[in-house]
Design an enzyme around this catalytic site. Structure first.
Site, PDB file in Angstrom:
ATOM      1  N   ILE A  28      -2.105   2.888  14.082  1.00 28.02           N
ATOM      2  CA  ILE A  28      -0.683   2.867  14.442  1.00 28.02           C
ATOM      3  C   ILE A  28      -0.270   4.221  15.011  1.00 28.02           C
ATOM      4  O   ILE A  28       0.784   4.354  15.589  1.00 28.02           O
ATOM      5  CB  ILE A  28       0.227   2.508  13.237  1.00 28.02           C
ATOM      6  CG1 ILE A  28       0.168   3.593  12.149  1.00 28.02           C
ATOM      7  CG2 ILE A  28      -0.109   1.148  12.669  1.00 28.02           C
ATOM      8  CD1 ILE A  28       1.303   3.489  11.139  1.00 28.02           C
ATOM      9  N   ASP A  29      -1.116   5.240  14.820  1.00 31.44           N
ATOM     10  CA  ASP A  29      -0.753   6.596  15.258  1.00 31.44           C
ATOM     11  C   ASP A  29      -0.977   6.833  16.748  1.00 31.44           C
ATOM     12  O   ASP A  29      -0.448   7.791  17.309  1.00 31.44           O
ATOM     13  CB  ASP A  29      -1.558   7.635  14.474  1.00 31.44           C
ATOM     14  CG  ASP A  29      -1.227   7.637  12.994  1.00 31.44           C
ATOM     15  OD1 ASP A  29      -0.196   7.040  12.629  1.00 31.44           O
ATOM     16  OD2 ASP A  29      -1.990   8.221  12.210  1.00 31.44           O
TER      17      ASP A  29
HETATM   18  O1  F6P Z   1      -3.566   6.869  10.084  1.00 31.14           O
HETATM   19  C1  F6P Z   1      -2.641   5.858   9.903  1.00 31.14           C
HETATM   20  C2  F6P Z   1      -1.622   6.237   8.856  1.00 31.14           C
HETATM   21  O2  F6P Z   1      -0.786   5.129   8.717  1.00 31.14           O
HETATM   22  C3  F6P Z   1      -0.835   7.495   9.127  1.00 31.14           C
HETATM   23  O3  F6P Z   1       0.234   7.307  10.001  1.00 31.14           O
HETATM   24  C4  F6P Z   1      -0.405   7.878   7.741  1.00 31.14           C
HETATM   25  O4  F6P Z   1      -0.185   9.262   7.680  1.00 31.14           O
HETATM   26  C5  F6P Z   1      -1.565   7.474   6.898  1.00 31.14           C
HETATM   27  O5  F6P Z   1      -2.235   6.455   7.606  1.00 31.14           O
HETATM   28  C6  F6P Z   1      -1.218   6.982   5.520  1.00 31.14           C
HETATM   29  O6  F6P Z   1      -2.398   6.728   4.838  1.00 31.14           O
HETATM   30  P1  F6P Z   1      -2.578   5.933   3.473  1.00 31.14           P
HETATM   31  O7  F6P Z   1      -2.594   4.480   3.783  1.00 31.14           O
HETATM   32  O8  F6P Z   1      -3.907   6.395   2.979  1.00 31.14           O
HETATM   33  O9  F6P Z   1      -1.434   6.294   2.604  1.00 31.14           O
END
Ligand code: F6P
Length: 361
Positions: free
Chosen positions: A139-140
């Protein structure tokens, strides 16, 4: 026994469109090689499943009816790249185990669907002599060398919907709403959804902000008779003072100040200085769930189909990408260890500025 054995895994944070990509890859592989000539092996929970040989033979039917499903039928997990080459308390040599599984399973290649971390490990495995092809999901939208990643546009749609809903309540209550949008390193999602959702201020990591400028933008609107404002903040945003610090120092300072996220700090500062009621909203993982948009279904299918093409050419060690509008690939070695940041002169930044959106500078 089939002539070709393809291992397939989804790794890192999930997003919408993973199942669409799995389906696209599987259907194209079965089409190209014939169902009887190929075995697709599902590797569960990303690289964890490859390390521990948690695999099962998939049937063509397993890939049916999943185009619109969120999440991933294979499960996913974060197995940080940094730890891949480190033997931890469990005494497991992860790289050796992954190579052993590859051998034991008699894989001809692996398709790895994931973001930046996934690409780093994919490159490591490729350097270790395994045949690997990666597909860009996140999504980034921050994978280097591709115009776009699948999962991004669905998240833009979901984030925009969230901002739209926040807009109406902000207006009713004459409040300032600080909306945190995922994106730790890159601000693409905050930028796109901020523009689409009519944000007044967008704060992204690539453009360190000055809190006084954020306050000024909200106050200016209030002075003109619009006492509500929408401030969209990328999760990884920081101010100009924090920009002088290294990431770790920044995190430490925030911990010392008891700041869980930058959003709450901005909320407190804006409320204190403007005297206007201010609230913070964090949609969080909602942005990663649910049905993929039509755009992402198509993109994921295209990436999956292209993976089958690369396999048929024996063209491994590549990261699939969309380059200048065409589905193509880059060498994994070029993509790994890089991040696609928002350029400060990106078209979207220029457009946003041209209509008066503040970036807090
Ligand atoms: O890399 C995708 C992402 O959704 C980032 O935008 C966010 O910082 C991170 O994953 C959150 O990760 P987790 O699901 O491990 O909390």
């Amino acid at each position: 026994m089939a002539n070709l054995k393809v291992g397939i895994l989804t790794s890192g944070g999930d997003c919408s469109g993973l199942n669409a990509a799995l389906r696209g890859a599987a259907k194209a592989i079965y089409q190209k090689f014939g169902e009887d000539n190929v075995d697709i092996i599902g590797i569960h929970d990303g690289y964890y499943g490859l390390i521990h040989n948690i695999c099962n033979r998939m049937k063509p039917d397993d890939f049916s009816g999943i185009l619109t499903q969120g999440g991933t039928i294979l499960g996913t997990r974060r197995t940080p790249y940094k730890q891949m080459q480190i033997i931890e308390d469990d005494k497991i040599d992860k790289v050796k185990c992954m190579k052993d599984t590859y051998k034991k399973q008699r894989f001809d290649c692996i398709l790895a669907l994931g973001g930046n971390g996934t690409h780093k490990t994919a490159n490591l495995l490729s350097e270790e002599g395994l045949n690997v092809i990666s597909l860009p999901k996140t999504i980034d939208n921050d994978i280097w060398g591709t115009d776009i990643t699948f999962g991004f546009h669905t998240a833009v749609d979901v984030a925009t919907d969230a901002i739209d809903r926040i807009h109406t309540t902000a207006t009713s209550h004459s409040r300032i709403m600080i909306v945190e949008i995922m994106g730790n390193k890159a601000g693409w999602l905050a930028l796109y959804s901020g523009i689409a959702g009519g944000a007044d201020v967008i704060l992204i990591p690539e453009i360190p902000y000055k809190i006084d400028k954020v306050i000024e933008a909200c106050q200016h609107r209030a002075d003109k008779g619009k006492p509500f404002s929408i401030v969209v903040v990328a999760e990884g945003a920081f101010d100009v003072e924090e920009a002088k610090l290294k990431k770790k120092e920044r995190q430490k300072q925030r911990e010392l100040n008891n700041e869980t996220t930058v959003t709450y700090r901005i909320m407190k500062e804006v409320q204190k200085k403007t005297g206007l009621e201010t609230r913070a909203v964090i949609p969080g993982h909602i942005l990663r769930g649910g049905t993929p948009s039509a755009y992402d279904r198509i993109l994921a299918t295209q990436f999956g189909s292209y993976a089958a093409q690369l396999i048929s050419q024996g063209n491994y060690g590549n990261a699939i990408a969309k380059i200048n509008g065409k589905i193509s690939h880059n060498p994994l070695s070029e993509v790994a260890h890089k991040t696609k940041f928002v350029p400060i002169d990106d078209d979207h930044v220029i457009t946003a500025k041209s209509i008066g959106i503040s970036f807090g500078i």
